[in-house]
Design an enzyme around this catalytic site. Structure first.
Site, mmCIF file in Angstrom:
data_model
loop_
_atom_site.group_PDB
_atom_site.id
_atom_site.type_symbol
_atom_site.label_atom_id
_atom_site.label_comp_id
_atom_site.label_asym_id
_atom_site.label_seq_id
_atom_site.Cartn_x
_atom_site.Cartn_y
_atom_site.Cartn_z
ATOM 1 C CB CYS A 162 -0.960 -0.004 1.179
ATOM 2 S SG CYS A 162 -1.991 -1.479 1.231
ATOM 3 C CG HIS A 294 -2.742 4.555 4.960
ATOM 4 N ND1 HIS A 294 -2.532 4.470 3.598
ATOM 5 C CD2 HIS A 294 -2.892 3.270 5.397
ATOM 6 C CE1 HIS A 294 -2.551 3.194 3.227
ATOM 7 N NE2 HIS A 294 -2.778 2.448 4.303
ATOM 8 C CG HIS A 330 -6.667 0.751 0.856
ATOM 9 N ND1 HIS A 330 -5.614 1.208 0.089
ATOM 10 C CD2 HIS A 330 -6.087 0.205 1.978
ATOM 11 C CE1 HIS A 330 -4.481 0.964 0.703
ATOM 12 N NE2 HIS A 330 -4.738 0.360 1.847
#
Length: 853
Positions: A162, A294, A330
């Site tokens: 990520c 995030h 995401h």
């Protein structure tokens, strides 16, 4: 002497998300507070209440030949689309002179997957050999996209889950800082495939509706998309009248060194990366106006990220922070760059992106999350944070007022190798390997037989039958191609590899947990421990001063195999224990946790010789004084998988070899013999090493990179050779020397005909007139072709050659293929001052290094 850091600005952007397929549409969707998370038709066939933010737009690829579109996966097609849009916006799409110098860094988490979906989705009849060959490699999207766009500055693929795309932006930033290019392209691309969706679903971290970061019910919403930014040196952008959208002031990475999936509960790595990025930018917490966090929506991430903010910002409760994952989910490997672009298109409107669907804050989530509505604010400097499995952290500092922040400086360092460690089939330590090579009466190592799992063989033969029936071999490889079904029959004792045997990890390691250790991770950790030991570097409480860059080729194959096999027949019952371990960055994670390495940490997965890409990045980190020391390495475990089967069938591998049959540069090339192992080295400033009482093994005087634009035409060997010769020329320029000053050349060809032809032609183009009798070596036949670290294995031997002022002969080759080249066919005593090391990836990416004693 202090060096001013170059100003690096953003002059072009491209976007693809669930919200829109154009920059204008994306901006408007954001301003409209559109949420792209919806019911997923694709995944609902397996999972109840499947929700995702999917890319469902009809994208026009009419500018690409139809047969190439068929060969590419969405990771490549999406990367191409956003990259082309970014170059067009920057006004560089047709600037050939600029594109020749422009490199590309791609961030992705799950690449090379789509081509093999028919196998683990149990629809083998849909398998496409063309797609497998052109899109089946982890870094294939780099090669295909750079070819289509005409980029020649070299490519890399970042695979840190990520944090992959913000890490790609950071690397592109550094390649401008080091003067290798005036322009760079940073890309993130991430289609969501069944293995990824199933893994997160089985971990029970999916939100039942749409994620609500920091509030309400915890859970993430998975998304997909792509983004690209053109980075450019400020003066270059101004000189050509480019529009500037922002300035990257700095970035940093770090590693928690805590857990394979969970964040450090003390938020140590997250705090460290923010402080380091601000230090690099020369700004204080008080100068940051906004943080794009995030914000996955999971309980652990939101709680720890909130804690990290409180530890970094004195008045954290007053700092506006928000999560854009509430808009488009995401996006995993593409998350950071998509979120960066979201900021860049809304902040000029003096609007802060909100956290959508914000309700009752969760316990310990008590910051200003800009709930539900845009807020008016004029932002000068903002921070962009992303975190990943394995404790990989990344932070960027970005200015919306280019040129307003004073330039920072650094004390440019020389970069030396102070420690080496290696594991291979011929020795479990660096010294054992060297002893084997210098012992001229040593018998060739006995190769090991490949042992396949029964289900792999069954699936492989079923696939081969399907490809034969559909005549895909003839269509792709020509009618003269011979299909050999005996490539890997059961109990084929003639198929051999260089395997590491009789390895006892506890003889080499102070701490070793076999329950968490993969084969490749064990090799890497042993080599790493040896490199630290030889450099007299003990990690106490200073792990944040030590970085690590790993280069991977096929990655943790056995773990990945087990995970993918568990998808069948019911993806809902996938084995979550193997999910994080199947990621490319899992080996770096294992090493970081085992040894407490917390500094700059990243994983490149550019394929063969990926560790040479890692070496370029480690070099820059030390040279720019971002970290005092960096470990660089690669590791390979050879596992009898479907990829091995396909390599054998398509005749890339020398199937019936004994060790002495592996003849690099031989007249009758038969393909490569696989090997496994690891090689690690420690980079640091030579003065620092000497102050610690450590002898410097060698110095890296400079390097060069390039890539060819002939990915779709295997016959274009001359173009590939020119690209490698260009990398060599760039290395000469970087080191300030000429071909006449090179005393030895070391190639890393795997022994296949095309690989050898390209390498030798590039060497002749470089030295044919200026230094035609320069000695040429290659030692891959000693180790087998250890894919990711072939270049580093050869570098280990070169370092010893410089020490001894002597050169071992190329092993086993009896008759050489090119009379023009001065191959070292017998041990040579000679003066070695400057040595050239070359390397290539299978996709046409080329490296060259000048090594100095």
């Amino acid at each position: 002497m202090k060096t001013n850091r170059k100003r690096v600005v953003i002059t072009g952007m491209g976007i693809l998300s669930s919200l829109a397929d154009s920059l204008g549409g994306f901006k408007q969707a954001l301003l409209n507070k559109t949420c792209g998370v919806a019911d997923s038709e694709r995944f609902s066939k397996w999972f109840d209440n499947a929700r995702a933010a999917e890319v469902l737009h009809d994208i026009d690829y009419s500018d690409i030949p139809a047969d190439i579109v068929e060969a590419l996966d969405n990771a490549a097609l999406w990367a191409y689309k956003v990259s082309k849009d970014a170059l067009q916006q920057a006004g560089l799409e047709k600037n050939t002179a600029c594109l020749d110098e422009t490199g590309m860094i791609v961030g992705v988490s799950s690449a090379g997957t789509e081509a093999f979906l028919p196998l683990f989705e149990q629809r083998i009849q849909d398998f496409s050999l063309k797609k497998a060959m052109y899109s089946g490699g982890f870094a294939s999207c780099c090669s295909s996209v750079s070819t289509l766009l005409g980029l020649k500055g070299g490519v890399e693929l970042v695979a840190t889950a990520c944090t992959a795309s913000p890490n790609a932006v950071g690397m592109a930033y550094d390649y401008i800082q080091n003067g290798k290019s005036k322009t760079m392209l940073a890309v993130g691309t991430e289609p969501i495939y069944l293995p990824t969706f199933a893994g997160f679903y089985a971990l029970n971290v999916m939100h039942e509706d749409s994620c609500t970061p920091f509030s309400g019910h915890s859970g993430m919403s998975i998304g997909e998309g792509a983004g690209a930014v053109v980075l450019e040196e400020y003066e270059h952008a101004v000189a050509r009248g480019a529009t500037i959208y922002g300035e990257i002031l700095a970035y940093a990475t770090s590693c928690d060194a805590y857990h394979e999936t969970g964040p450090d509960p003390r938020a140590g790595g997250a705090v460290q990366v923010m402080l380091k990025a601000m230090q690099n930018a020369g700004v204080t917490p008080e100068q940051i106006d906004y943080v794009n966090v995030h914000g996955t929506g999971t309980e652990a991430n939101d709680r720890i990220e909130t804690l990290a903010m409180k530890k970094v910002f004195p008045d954290a409760e007053k700092m506006p922070v928000s999560s854009t994952k509430s808009f488009f989910g995401h996006n995993i490997g593409a998350a950071g760059i998509v979120e960066l672009i979201a900021c860049l298109v809304t902040l000029p409107e003096k609007k802060l992106l909100p956290t959508l669907k914000f309700g009752v804050p969760r316990p310990n989530c008590d910051l200003d999350y800009v709930p539900n509505a845009f807020r008016e604010k004029d932002v000068g400097i903002f921070m962009k944070n992303n975190y990943a499995f394995g404790g990989n952290n990344c932070c960027m500092i970005v200015s919306m007022r280019p040129g307003a922040t004073p330039q920072t400086t650094y004390d440019a360092k020389r970069v030396a190798i102070s420690g080496f460690g290696a594991v291979s089939a011929i020795g479990h330590t660096f010294n054992e390997i060297l002893e084997y090579i210098w012992a001229r009466d040593k018998q060739p190592v006995a190769l090991s037989e490949v042992k396949f799992y029964d289900d792999t063989l069954e699936e492989a033969h079923e696939l081969l039958a399907t490809l034969t029936e559909t005549r895909q071999f003839e269509a792709l490889l020509g009618g003269e191609f011979t299909i050999n079904d005996s490539a890997l029959p059961e109990n084929d004792v003639n198929f051999k590899t260089f395997q590491v045997t009789n390895l006892e990890p506890r003889k080499h390691l102070r701490r070793f947990d076999p329950r968490k250790a993969t084969r490749g991770g064990t090799f890497a950790l042993i080599a790493l421990a040896e490199a630290l030991g030889s450099a007299k570097r003990k990690i106490k409480k200073d792990g944040d001063e030590l970085g690590m860059v790993m280069g991977m080729s096929r990655g943790p194959q056995e773990t990945t195999y087990k995970y993918l096999q568990s998808l069948k027949p019911d993806p809902r019952k996938v084995r979550t224990s193997e999910f994080p371990g199947s990621l490319m960055n899992s080996i770096a994670t294992f090493c970081g946790i085992s040894e407490g390495i917390k500094g700059y940490t990243t994983t490149l997965a550019t394929g063969e010789n990926a560790a040479l890409g890692a070496l370029t990045y480690g070099y820059e980190i030390v040279r720019q004084q971002l970290q005092p020391q960096v470990l660089v390495g690669g590791a390979d475990e050879y596992f009898p998988s479907m990829s091995l089967y396909m390599d054998a069938v398509t005749q890339k591998i020398h199937r019936t070899a004994e060790a002495c049959d592996y003849q690099i540069y031989g007249q009758n090339p038969k393909g490569f013999v696989p090997g496994e192992g690891a090689c690690m080295l420690l980079l640091e400033d030579p003065d620092a090493a000497k102050a610690r009482g450590v002898d410097v093994l060698a110095e890296i005087a400079g390097y060069g990179k390039s890539n060819s634009n002939s990915y779709f035409d295997a016959t274009q060997l001359s173009e590939k050779a020119e690209a490698m010769a260009l990398a060599i020329a760039r290395a000469f320029a970087d080191a300030g020397i000429t071909a006449k000053e090179i005393d030895l050349v070391c190639g890393t060809s795997n022994g296949a005909d095309a690989s050898t032809q390209v390498e030798l032609e590039a060497i002749w183009q470089t030295f044919g007139q200026a230094n035609p009798r320069v000695p040429v070596v290659n030692y891959n036949a000693y180790f087998g072709f250890v894919e990711s670290s072939a270049g580093l294995m050869n570098l280990a031997v070169l370092v010893d050659c410089i020490k001894k002022q002597a050169v071992p002969a190329i092993p086993y080759t009896e008759a050489f293929c090119d009379e023009r080249i001065n191959f070292v066919s017998a041990p040579l005593q000679t003066t070695l001052r400057n040595v050239l090391l070359t390397g290539a990836t299978e996709g046409g990416n080329y490296y060259a290094f000048i090594i100095r004693g």
